[in-house]
Design an enzyme around this catalytic site. Sequence first.
Site, short mmCIF file in Angstrom:
data_model
loop_
_atom_site.label_atom_id
_atom_site.label_comp_id
_atom_site.label_asym_id
_atom_site.label_seq_id
_atom_site.Cartn_x
_atom_site.Cartn_y
_atom_site.Cartn_z
N PHE A 139 -76.25 -55.57 1.02
CA PHE A 139 -76.56 -56.09 2.46
C PHE A 139 -77.00 -57.40 2.24
O PHE A 139 -76.85 -58.19 3.20
CB PHE A 139 -77.18 -55.04 3.41
CG PHE A 139 -78.60 -55.45 3.10
CD1 PHE A 139 -79.41 -56.21 3.54
CD2 PHE A 139 -79.40 -54.18 2.19
CE1 PHE A 139 -80.76 -56.30 3.46
CE2 PHE A 139 -80.77 -54.34 2.22
CZ PHE A 139 -81.40 -55.38 2.62
N LYS A 184 -65.29 -54.05 -1.78
CA LYS A 184 -66.04 -53.15 -0.77
C LYS A 184 -67.29 -53.98 -0.36
O LYS A 184 -68.18 -53.98 -1.10
CB LYS A 184 -66.33 -51.66 -1.31
CG LYS A 184 -66.63 -50.87 -0.06
CD LYS A 184 -67.60 -49.70 -0.29
CE LYS A 184 -69.02 -49.90 -0.52
NZ LYS A 184 -69.52 -50.48 0.98
N GLU A 187 -71.68 -52.01 4.07
CA GLU A 187 -71.32 -51.51 5.33
C GLU A 187 -72.27 -52.05 6.60
O GLU A 187 -72.07 -51.97 7.66
CB GLU A 187 -71.26 -49.78 5.38
CG GLU A 187 -72.70 -49.22 5.26
CD GLU A 187 -73.17 -49.10 3.65
OE1 GLU A 187 -72.26 -49.86 2.80
OE2 GLU A 187 -74.10 -48.41 3.38
N LYS A 188 -73.38 -52.91 6.06
CA LYS A 188 -74.38 -53.24 7.07
C LYS A 188 -73.96 -54.59 7.70
O LYS A 188 -74.51 -55.03 8.62
CB LYS A 188 -75.74 -53.20 6.31
CG LYS A 188 -76.23 -51.91 6.10
CD LYS A 188 -77.50 -51.77 5.47
CE LYS A 188 -78.22 -50.47 5.33
NZ LYS A 188 -77.87 -50.01 4.14
N SER A 224 -78.91 -51.08 -5.33
CA SER A 224 -80.02 -50.40 -5.60
C SER A 224 -79.71 -49.76 -6.95
O SER A 224 -78.71 -49.50 -7.40
CB SER A 224 -80.39 -49.54 -4.59
OG SER A 224 -79.53 -48.44 -4.53
N CYS A 282 -83.18 -60.16 -4.32
CA CYS A 282 -83.81 -59.47 -5.59
C CYS A 282 -84.47 -60.12 -6.39
O CYS A 282 -85.01 -59.82 -7.29
CB CYS A 282 -82.24 -59.18 -6.50
SG CYS A 282 -81.34 -60.58 -6.61
N GLU A 307 -89.74 -50.63 -5.57
CA GLU A 307 -89.27 -51.95 -4.78
C GLU A 307 -89.50 -52.01 -3.59
O GLU A 307 -88.76 -50.96 -3.02
CB GLU A 307 -87.74 -52.14 -5.33
CG GLU A 307 -87.38 -53.56 -4.95
CD GLU A 307 -85.66 -53.63 -5.06
OE1 GLU A 307 -84.95 -52.67 -5.01
OE2 GLU A 307 -85.47 -54.89 -5.36
P1 NAD Z 1 -77.51 -50.10 -1.79
O1 NAD Z 1 -77.26 -49.62 -3.25
O2 NAD Z 1 -77.96 -49.02 -0.77
O3 NAD Z 1 -75.90 -50.46 -1.22
C1 NAD Z 1 -75.22 -51.28 -2.42
C2 NAD Z 1 -73.44 -50.75 -2.02
O4 NAD Z 1 -73.46 -49.58 -2.90
C3 NAD Z 1 -73.00 -50.68 -0.84
O5 NAD Z 1 -71.85 -51.08 -0.85
C4 NAD Z 1 -73.26 -49.00 -0.35
O6 NAD Z 1 -72.29 -48.62 0.48
C5 NAD Z 1 -73.22 -48.56 -1.81
N1 NAD Z 1 -73.82 -47.17 -2.06
C6 NAD Z 1 -75.21 -47.30 -1.72
N2 NAD Z 1 -75.69 -45.93 -1.95
C7 NAD Z 1 -74.61 -45.31 -2.71
C8 NAD Z 1 -74.48 -44.17 -3.31
N3 NAD Z 1 -75.14 -43.15 -3.60
N4 NAD Z 1 -73.37 -43.65 -3.79
C9 NAD Z 1 -72.20 -44.60 -3.93
N5 NAD Z 1 -72.30 -45.86 -3.20
C10 NAD Z 1 -73.39 -46.07 -2.64
O7 NAD Z 1 -78.04 -51.49 -2.06
P2 NAD Z 1 -78.54 -52.41 -0.56
O8 NAD Z 1 -79.57 -51.60 0.11
O9 NAD Z 1 -77.59 -52.77 0.13
O10 NAD Z 1 -79.21 -53.82 -1.56
C11 NAD Z 1 -80.59 -53.65 -1.74
C12 NAD Z 1 -80.62 -53.79 -3.35
O11 NAD Z 1 -79.61 -54.50 -4.09
C13 NAD Z 1 -82.16 -53.95 -3.80
O12 NAD Z 1 -82.40 -52.75 -4.74
C14 NAD Z 1 -82.08 -55.32 -4.35
O13 NAD Z 1 -83.06 -55.46 -5.45
C15 NAD Z 1 -80.68 -55.11 -5.29
N6 NAD Z 1 -79.93 -56.47 -5.30
C16 NAD Z 1 -79.97 -56.82 -6.79
C17 NAD Z 1 -79.49 -58.09 -7.09
C18 NAD Z 1 -79.51 -58.28 -8.47
O14 NAD Z 1 -78.81 -59.27 -8.80
N7 NAD Z 1 -80.15 -57.97 -9.37
C19 NAD Z 1 -79.09 -58.84 -5.98
C20 NAD Z 1 -79.16 -58.29 -4.57
C21 NAD Z 1 -79.55 -57.18 -4.39
#
Ligand code: NAD
Length: 519
Positions: free
Chosen positions: A172, A196, A199-200, A249, A304, A404
């Site tokens: 998101f 994809k 969703e947020k 994440s 991140c 985090e």
């Molecule tokens: P998230 O993992 O909750 O969601 C990311 C994507 O994965 C979404 O599209 C979501 O629908 C899907 N998803 C979430 N949980 C899932 C599961 N259990 N099974 C299958 N799909 C799932 O992450 P977020 O809250 O949207 O983003 C924040 C996180 O992203 C933080 O941890 C941040 O550090 C990380 N991030 C990392 C970078 C990087 O380049 N290292 C960059 C941006 C964000």
Amino acid sequence: QLFAMRGSRCFSASTEPQVAHSSPPRVPNLIGGEFVHSSATEMIDVLNPATQEVVSQIPLTTNEEFKAAVSAAKQAYPLWRNTPVTTRQRVMFKLQELIRRDMDKLAVNITTEQGKTLKDAHGDVFRGLEVVEHACGMATLQMGEFVSNVASGIDTYSVREPLGVCAGICPFNFPAMIPLWMFPVAVTCGNTFVLKPSEKDPGASVMLAELAMEAGLPKGVLNIVHGTHDIVNAICDDEDIKAISFVGSNTAGMHIYGRGAAKGKRVQSNMGAKNHAIVLPDANIDATLNALVAAGFGAAGQRCMALSTVIFVGDSKFWEDKLVERAKVLKVNGGLEPDADLGPVISKLAKERIHRLIQNGVDSGAKLLLDGRNIVVPKYENGNFIGPTLITGVTPDMECYKEEIFGPVLLAMQADSLDDAISIVNRNKYGNGASIFTSSGVAARKFQAETEAGQVGINVPIPVPLPFFSFTGNKASFAGDLNFYGKAGVNFFTQIKTVTQQWKDLPSGAVNLAMPTSQ
Ligand code: NAD
């Protein structure tokens, strides 16, 4: 009109008049070049985090619709991969122009769905735009190698070929930048793509796809499906998808990495972080404090590469009070307000989680020098706001340090020496970024060599590389071996074919069954 945002702002590129909606507008999928509404009955509300207003709704795309998107990408692939690279590059040239044209609309959408300030939302689009600009040079980036006469009359050369259908799964926190890390590189290499969005905040992805179509991307080359876990699992399992780009994440990232790899796919997975700043007493005080405040609290800490932990070495510990002074004057407000320094966090759930981690620090014996938990923002009383928060006396065993936080919370620790500080950084499981603030070249050089973070800053708080380099997190912040964008990104989205050709007048003679050598 694909979908209009509730309230006054409409962000479709279409010029048809806006239709009044009694229920929230539904965000369409993009399948085979058509923006289509899902037949799904289950929907998820996209909420404005500053107001809780329902901006739109995304569908939990059905399996049939998902299959249709993959099939459209598969059908579009043969023609697209054989389209000259110069033509593919020209689509990117046009796309970068259109993104610039619609930069303001994209930024307003990002602020409305994600919460960050308008200025920061422009930065979100701009850092993605730079990847599109870089993809304009794909012919050179994708070049193979050639060695003439490896044996008499024989040459060997390599070509970098696209993989086929690739997929991207987005978080998101950067609704424009991260989709733009993915599909421009993938499609300009000759792949087709299924995206994809989070969703947020799916709006920016849909707008970017509209722009890509306007730029001349053929139907089916880029497809979008909305949803959550089920659609992600379908992506991991699908036989026709060859590679997955994921950012988010660790829970989701490691799941996708494992499940996708088990199906023989390439996966690049950028995940969570705990980025440290080491401050030496010889650093420039003013510049360092400004950098800590900007990188700790900018985007409400939801980057991140945010600096979430500062380690004061020796006498620099006396700067903690000055840090509080600078942090507490930051203006927390709705992101569309011109004076906002930081906006809300993404959801009520995220806010509760951040509150819990702050309390954990207090309960574990750390000191709350600045507490942003009880902030009330006039006009936005329902928003998920947290003010800048500074916790000092933090130790590595505390939960608030190990997890985090992803909010406007800066943890402060103390170390007696640079060695001790580096050892703290290296014991942390994450390895996204780390910065040092110092005027000593010797200290900086030692830090650069010994720190185990993948992206090192020297007097630079958020060292995110531009697209001619790659985004190089390591340890628990990354899984895979080919990083995002830059040369590594092109390598991720291509596979090498090595060709050996023989052109000479062949003498007739006896057959030779021995291993050919060029001795
Ligand atoms: P998230 O993992 O909750 O969601 C990311 C994507 O994965 C979404 O599209 C979501 O629908 C899907 N998803 C979430 N949980 C899932 C599961 N259990 N099974 C299958 N799909 C799932 O992450 P977020 O809250 O949207 O983003 C924040 C996180 O992203 C933080 O941890 C941040 O550090 C990380 N991030 C990392 C970078 C990087 O380049 N290292 C960059 C941006 C964000």
